[in-house]
Design an enzyme around this catalytic site. Structure first.
Site, mmCIF file in Angstrom:
data_model
loop_
_atom_site.group_PDB
_atom_site.id
_atom_site.type_symbol
_atom_site.label_atom_id
_atom_site.label_comp_id
_atom_site.label_asym_id
_atom_site.label_seq_id
_atom_site.Cartn_x
_atom_site.Cartn_y
_atom_site.Cartn_z
ATOM 1 N N LYS A 32 78.782 3.594 23.702
ATOM 2 C CA LYS A 32 79.753 2.810 24.487
ATOM 3 C C LYS A 32 79.497 1.307 24.419
ATOM 4 C CE LYS A 32 79.678 5.942 28.438
ATOM 5 N NZ LYS A 32 78.335 6.096 28.965
ATOM 6 N N LYS B 224 67.033 1.148 24.136
ATOM 7 C CA LYS B 224 67.669 0.232 25.085
ATOM 8 C C LYS B 224 66.817 -1.004 25.326
ATOM 9 C CE LYS B 224 71.172 2.974 27.014
ATOM 10 N NZ LYS B 224 71.961 3.420 28.128
ATOM 11 N N LYS C 131 74.028 6.610 16.408
ATOM 12 C CA LYS C 131 74.956 7.389 17.245
ATOM 13 C C LYS C 131 76.077 6.505 17.796
ATOM 14 C CE LYS C 131 73.538 7.397 22.073
ATOM 15 N NZ LYS C 131 74.203 7.897 23.219
HETATM 16 N N1 AQP Z 1 77.368 9.941 20.038
HETATM 17 C C1 AQP Z 1 77.316 10.986 20.825
HETATM 18 N N2 AQP Z 1 77.524 12.233 20.351
HETATM 19 C C2 AQP Z 1 77.493 13.316 21.159
HETATM 20 N N3 AQP Z 1 77.237 13.234 22.494
HETATM 21 C C3 AQP Z 1 77.027 12.024 23.013
HETATM 22 N N4 AQP Z 1 76.768 11.595 24.263
HETATM 23 C C4 AQP Z 1 76.643 10.251 24.266
HETATM 24 N N5 AQP Z 1 76.806 9.763 23.034
HETATM 25 C C5 AQP Z 1 77.048 10.833 22.228
HETATM 26 C C6 AQP Z 1 76.663 12.461 25.433
HETATM 27 O O1 AQP Z 1 77.564 11.965 26.426
HETATM 28 C C7 AQP Z 1 77.005 12.189 27.707
HETATM 29 C C8 AQP Z 1 77.067 10.947 28.536
HETATM 30 O O2 AQP Z 1 76.309 9.923 27.975
HETATM 31 P P1 AQP Z 1 75.744 8.749 28.876
HETATM 32 O O3 AQP Z 1 76.673 8.427 29.946
HETATM 33 O O4 AQP Z 1 74.357 9.070 29.238
HETATM 34 O O5 AQP Z 1 75.663 7.519 28.034
HETATM 35 P P2 AQP Z 1 75.748 7.435 26.512
HETATM 36 O O6 AQP Z 1 77.188 7.603 26.191
HETATM 37 O O7 AQP Z 1 74.699 8.292 25.878
HETATM 38 O O8 AQP Z 1 75.331 6.082 26.266
HETATM 39 P P3 AQP Z 1 75.980 5.185 25.268
HETATM 40 O O9 AQP Z 1 77.243 5.681 24.643
HETATM 41 O O10 AQP Z 1 74.917 4.803 24.307
HETATM 42 O O11 AQP Z 1 76.421 4.076 26.223
HETATM 43 P P4 AQP Z 1 75.451 3.109 26.922
HETATM 44 O O12 AQP Z 1 75.376 2.045 25.903
HETATM 45 O O13 AQP Z 1 76.193 2.736 28.162
HETATM 46 O O14 AQP Z 1 74.176 3.771 27.191
HETATM 47 C C9 AQP Z 1 75.591 12.699 27.489
HETATM 48 O O15 AQP Z 1 75.579 14.106 27.665
HETATM 49 C C10 AQP Z 1 75.297 12.340 26.079
HETATM 50 O O16 AQP Z 1 74.400 13.257 25.496
#
Ligand code: AQP
Length: 336
Positions: free
Chosen positions: A202, A117, A199
């Site tokens: 969002k 990040k 991965k």
């Molecule tokens: N790609 C993934 N595959 C499996 N599990 C995932 N999780 C996130 N991405 C994957 C799981 O979703 C839960 C919530 O995640 P988060 O709210 O902590 O944020 P994020 O989704 O991990 O973050 P992003 O998608 O990268 O978004 P931003 O950019 O906002 O930070 C967790 O249990 C995570 O393991």
């Protein structure tokens, strides 16, 4: 289970940072509902975590409600699980401060999510982003959590939570329960559709992920465009065929079929047939959730009730741990 035996506690949270995607669903959200049968569950909308990255305030408020509606649409039952906004229980931030004082800079500097990040948001590497894991540790430890259902990317944060809790307990006695991660065997790390070595996330461009609320025709289009390879062979091989393996993980997670069964199903068929089957399966999985979401998100009175009750009940539970922590570290009570 004996009636007087306490159920174990499950805690998890998702950030209201944008459109929830198939990775969030397969890695986390879809595992939440079934746990309600056996455990006392708390599911938080972790809005304090969300502001470690700049958010549009109006959109953040909307995203919080959207996420709560999705929790409910995905089968979380507010009579059995505690559903609440993290910022409505100030003890999260209070315990996070205390835990900051028991966490080392070196430990936090090693966190993969921080490094990722910090790179993505080079213009805003704030202290909150750095201390994200101590807030997450507070979320978990406040409720004496036994199990934390998360995707694989969060494993490191659970490990540091355990280290901090053990360190604190070694000084002050058994204050915190030591939590364990619950990580699914299939789909714990769903990858980006356009770069299957990263991965699904969002905050990446729309066409790299399938949002839980994407229309069926959009889902189909995104799956058709997903990066594969030129071999035309449906085979699970993450190293050499990351795109196909990712689609297989998705297909396996939503149909329950094993990788060998999927390979057999598509012997002699091209990626076109395979992708249509993946799209059909994902649409079939998400359509009922989308229908429930449309109903629930329109009922503002119901959402308000769930949010308010959840916060009240969570605050009571959190207060028990917090008063113990205050006493242990030597913060004076308000009555002498
Ligand atoms: N790609 C993934 N595959 C499996 N599990 C995932 N999780 C996130 N991405 C994957 C799981 O979703 C839960 C919530 O995640 P988060 O709210 O902590 O944020 P994020 O989704 O991990 O973050 P992003 O998608 O990268 O978004 P931003 O950019 O906002 O930070 C967790 O249990 C995570 O393991």
């Amino acid at each position: 289970m004996q009636e007087n035996e306490r159920k174990k506690i499950v805690f998890s949270g998702i950030q209201p940072t944008g459109n929830l995607h198939l990775g969030n669903y397969i890695g986390a959200l879809r595992n939440f509902g079934p746990l309600q049968e056996e455990y006392d569950c708390l599911y938080s909308i972790v809005d304090l975590h969300a502001i470690t990255v700049r958010q549009n305030p109006t959109q953040l408020r909307q995203n919080c409600l959207k996420l709560m509606s999705l929790y409910l649409a995905a089968g979380l039952d507010p009579d059995r699980s505690l559903i609440y906004f993290q910022s409505h229980v100030p003890a999260h931030a209070e315990l996070a401060w205390v835990l900051n004082c028991f966490t080392y800079m070196g430990e936090l500097s090693r966190m993969t999510q921080f490094k990722d990040k910090a790179q993505k948001h080079a213009e805003n590497i704030n202290v909150g982003l750095f201390a994200y894991p101590t807030l997450m540790a507070a979320d978990i430890l406040l409720y004496q959590t036994n199990f934390v259902p998360v995707g694989n990317d969060q494993k490191q944060h659970i490990e540091i939570t355990r280290d901090i809790a053990e360190r604190f307990n070694a000084i002050y006695g058994d204050v915190f329960t030591i939590p364990e991660p619950l990580i699914g065997k299939v789909g714990a790390r769903i990858m980006s559709l356009s770069d299957p070595t990263r991965k699904m996330s969002k905050s990446d461009p729309e066409d790299t992920f399938i949002a839980i609320l994407d229309e069926p025709n959009v889902i189909r289009k995104k799956v058709r465009r997903a990066v594969t390879d030129s071999e035309a062979l449906v085979k699970y091989d993450v190293e050499n065929k990351p795109g196909v393996s990712n689609l297989m993980s998705i297909y396996s997670a939503v149909t329950g079929k094993g990788f060998a069964e999927i390979e057999n199903e598509f012997v002699g068929k091209g990626y076109g047939d395979f992708k249509e089957a993946v799209a059909d399966a994902v649409i079939a999985e998400l359509e009922p959730i989308q229908a429930r979401y449309r109903q629930i998100s329109a009922d503002k009175a119901y959402l308000n009730e769930v949010m308010t009750k959840g916060a009240e009940r969570a605050a009571k539970l959190a207060a028990r741990t917090m008063s113990k922590v205050r006493r242990k570290v030597g913060l004076a009570a308000t009555q002498l």
